[in-house]
Design a protein around this motif. Structure first.
Motif, PDB file in Angstrom:
ATOM      1  N   GLY A 114      -2.363  17.211  29.636  1.00 29.78           N
ATOM      2  CA  GLY A 114      -3.540  17.337  30.140  1.00 29.78           C
ATOM      3  C   GLY A 114      -4.589  18.008  29.420  1.00 29.78           C
ATOM      4  O   GLY A 114      -4.058  19.283  28.710  1.00 29.78           O
ATOM      5  N   MET A 116      -7.639  21.025  28.693  1.00 31.74           N
ATOM      6  CA  MET A 116      -7.967  22.214  29.296  1.00 31.74           C
ATOM      7  C   MET A 116      -8.613  23.306  28.437  1.00 31.74           C
ATOM      8  O   MET A 116      -8.385  23.231  27.062  1.00 31.74           O
ATOM      9  CB  MET A 116      -6.439  23.039  30.006  1.00 31.74           C
ATOM     10  N   CYS A 172       3.037  21.485  32.071  1.00 28.43           N
ATOM     11  CA  CYS A 172       1.742  21.180  33.155  1.00 28.43           C
ATOM     12  C   CYS A 172       1.257  22.574  33.660  1.00 28.43           C
ATOM     13  O   CYS A 172       2.157  23.167  34.164  1.00 28.43           O
ATOM     14  CB  CYS A 172       2.533  20.514  34.589  1.00 28.43           C
ATOM     15  N   ASP A 174      -1.254  22.786  35.407  1.00 31.27           N
ATOM     16  CA  ASP A 174      -2.090  22.767  36.686  1.00 31.27           C
ATOM     17  C   ASP A 174      -1.544  21.663  37.329  1.00 31.27           C
ATOM     18  O   ASP A 174      -0.950  20.774  37.063  1.00 31.27           O
ATOM     19  CB  ASP A 174      -3.660  22.568  36.440  1.00 31.27           C
ATOM     20  N   ILE A 175      -2.082  21.213  38.659  1.00 24.48           N
ATOM     21  CA  ILE A 175      -1.695  20.282  39.775  1.00 24.48           C
ATOM     22  C   ILE A 175      -1.896  19.142  39.060  1.00 24.48           C
ATOM     23  O   ILE A 175      -1.061  18.112  38.910  1.00 24.48           O
ATOM     24  CB  ILE A 175      -2.098  20.525  41.207  1.00 24.48           C
ATOM     25  N   SER A 176      -3.130  18.928  38.457  1.00 27.33           N
ATOM     26  CA  SER A 176      -3.684  17.601  37.961  1.00 27.33           C
ATOM     27  C   SER A 176      -2.661  17.217  36.624  1.00 27.33           C
ATOM     28  O   SER A 176      -2.461  15.707  36.818  1.00 27.33           O
ATOM     29  CB  SER A 176      -4.950  17.768  37.327  1.00 27.33           C
ATOM     30  N   HIS A 177      -1.988  17.946  36.021  1.00 23.88           N
ATOM     31  CA  HIS A 177      -1.024  17.621  35.003  1.00 23.88           C
ATOM     32  C   HIS A 177       0.078  17.108  35.321  1.00 23.88           C
ATOM     33  O   HIS A 177       0.829  16.086  34.830  1.00 23.88           O
ATOM     34  CB  HIS A 177      -0.785  18.760  34.054  1.00 23.88           C
ATOM     35  N   TYR A 179       0.017  15.099  38.202  1.00 19.06           N
ATOM     36  CA  TYR A 179      -0.347  13.529  38.639  1.00 19.06           C
ATOM     37  C   TYR A 179      -0.822  12.813  37.404  1.00 19.06           C
ATOM     38  O   TYR A 179      -0.480  11.563  37.298  1.00 19.06           O
ATOM     39  CB  TYR A 179      -2.008  13.638  39.388  1.00 19.06           C
ATOM     40  N   ASN A 180      -1.097  13.492  36.088  1.00 17.73           N
ATOM     41  CA  ASN A 180      -1.118  12.711  34.742  1.00 17.73           C
ATOM     42  C   ASN A 180       0.113  12.170  34.297  1.00 17.73           C
ATOM     43  O   ASN A 180       0.295  11.242  33.943  1.00 17.73           O
ATOM     44  CB  ASN A 180      -1.522  13.618  33.700  1.00 17.73           C
ATOM     45  N   LYS A 182       2.751  11.587  36.408  1.00 21.24           N
ATOM     46  CA  LYS A 182       3.148  10.489  37.409  1.00 21.24           C
ATOM     47  C   LYS A 182       2.406   9.200  36.682  1.00 21.24           C
ATOM     48  O   LYS A 182       3.151   8.079  36.739  1.00 21.24           O
ATOM     49  CB  LYS A 182       2.704  10.702  38.801  1.00 21.24           C
ATOM     50  N   THR A 219       4.374  19.783  45.023  1.00 16.68           N
ATOM     51  CA  THR A 219       3.833  18.604  44.419  1.00 16.68           C
ATOM     52  C   THR A 219       4.802  17.528  43.733  1.00 16.68           C
ATOM     53  O   THR A 219       4.803  16.341  43.897  1.00 16.68           O
ATOM     54  CB  THR A 219       2.695  18.743  43.745  1.00 16.68           C
TER      55      THR A 219
END
Length: 310
Positions: A114, A116, A172, A174-177, A179-180, A182, A219
């Motif tokens: 992601g 950043m 990764c 952060d948490i959003s990474h 989800y990216n 996935k 997560t």
């Protein structure tokens, strides 16, 4: 008697953040990178995460010419897994950043999951004199940099490297990474099991504390189930404490002068091997065994050292 857990140690030898002024131990010539990589391997690192530097002034480089000499020496003298970074430099395009991996077809390469605000500009205030003219401006300008890793960038890197059979270290921050990652798996870009590097303590990313590590792990469990393996790197003073915690949670660990210049708070490390030796001692004293390069290949499902291009 049950077999002890196997912990993979990755060593990130030089990176693209720290500059020659910051530590005399930071390797930046081809000879220094190769020598420290081999010493880290002998100390117990089964994976060597590698960047290149301009051999004249230590600036980060993605020129395959700067990779070739130390890759050849490492291949000749070690059976360690080679992981070539696709991070390169914050200002470069994804096409430039994947060029070394495309050229040398390593068993592994990094993949940032992601975009950043990856910044290390506070380091500039710690030094009044610099060895090379480029260093201060480079460090200060990270305040205004966006480390670009769009979905298109990720797709381009994944599809370009797919024919090489190279396994990704999905970094990764952060948490959003997560989800990216996935999403990318659901669309067919990456196949299970994936290898995730939880990156903690970089300015612009998630902080380095145990609560955040547990949150990242929980997560990832929710998103990937049994379809992933994981490791932790933490920046600066958090490096060894977070690696120790990760090893006891069932994860693998990463150390190295890319992530921290120190061996303990306030004391510069003498080498990458010194950090590897320290985390190996801790992990073994806590009951785990260190994975050999071939065990790391088995755990991560790598293609093998006989299928690289160097």
């Amino acid at each position: 008697m049950a077999r002890k857990p196997r912990t993979i140690i990755t060593c990130a030898i030089t990176g693209a953040i720290h500059t020659p002024t910051m530590s005399d131990a930071l390797p930046w010539t081809c000879e220094q990178i190769a020598g420290q990589a081999l010493a880290a391997s002998e100390a117990g690192a089964s994976i060597l995460h590698l960047h290149a530097r301009n051999p004249e002034n230590g600036a980060p480089s993605v020129d395959p010419v700067d990779f070739a000499p130390f890759l050849a020496r490492i291949r000749q003298a070690s059976d360690a897994v080679v992981n070539i970074s696709t991070g390169g430099s914050l200002s470069l395009s994804i096409q430039d950043r994947i060029r070394p991996a495309m050229t040398f077809s390593p068993e592994m390469c990094s993949m940032n999951m992601g975009s950043m605000n990856f910044s290390f500009h506070p380091l500039a205030a710690r030094y009044s004199e610099w060895k090379f003219d480029w260093e201060k401006t480079y460090v200060e300008n990270s305040e205004a940099s966006i480390f670009r890793n769009t979905f298109r960038d990720i797709r381009e890197a994944a599809t370009s490297l797919a024919p090489h059979g190279t396994k990704f270290e999905h970094e990764c921050y952060d948490i959003s990474h997560l989800y990216n990652l996935k999403f990318c798996m659901d669309t067919g870009l990456f196949k299970a099991p994936v290898f995730i590097q939880f990156v903690l303590g970089i300015l612009g990313g998630i902080g380095a504390d145990v609560e955040n590590l547990v949150f990242m792990k929980r997560t990832a469990d929710k998103l990937f189930g049994d379809d992933y393996r994981w490791s932790v790197l933490a920046a600066g003073a958090s490096q060894i404490p977070m690696a120790t915690t990760a090893s006891q949670m069932g994860g693998h660990v990463r150390v190295g002068l890319e992530d921290s210049l120190f061996i303990t708070r306030g004391k510069l490390a003498e080498s990458n091997a010194q950090q590897v030796t320290k985390i190996r001692r801790i992990v073994e004293e806590l009951g785990n065994e260190i994975a050999s390069p071939d065990e790391a290949r088995e755990i991560l499902g790598l293609k093998g050292g006989d299928r690289v291009g160097f």
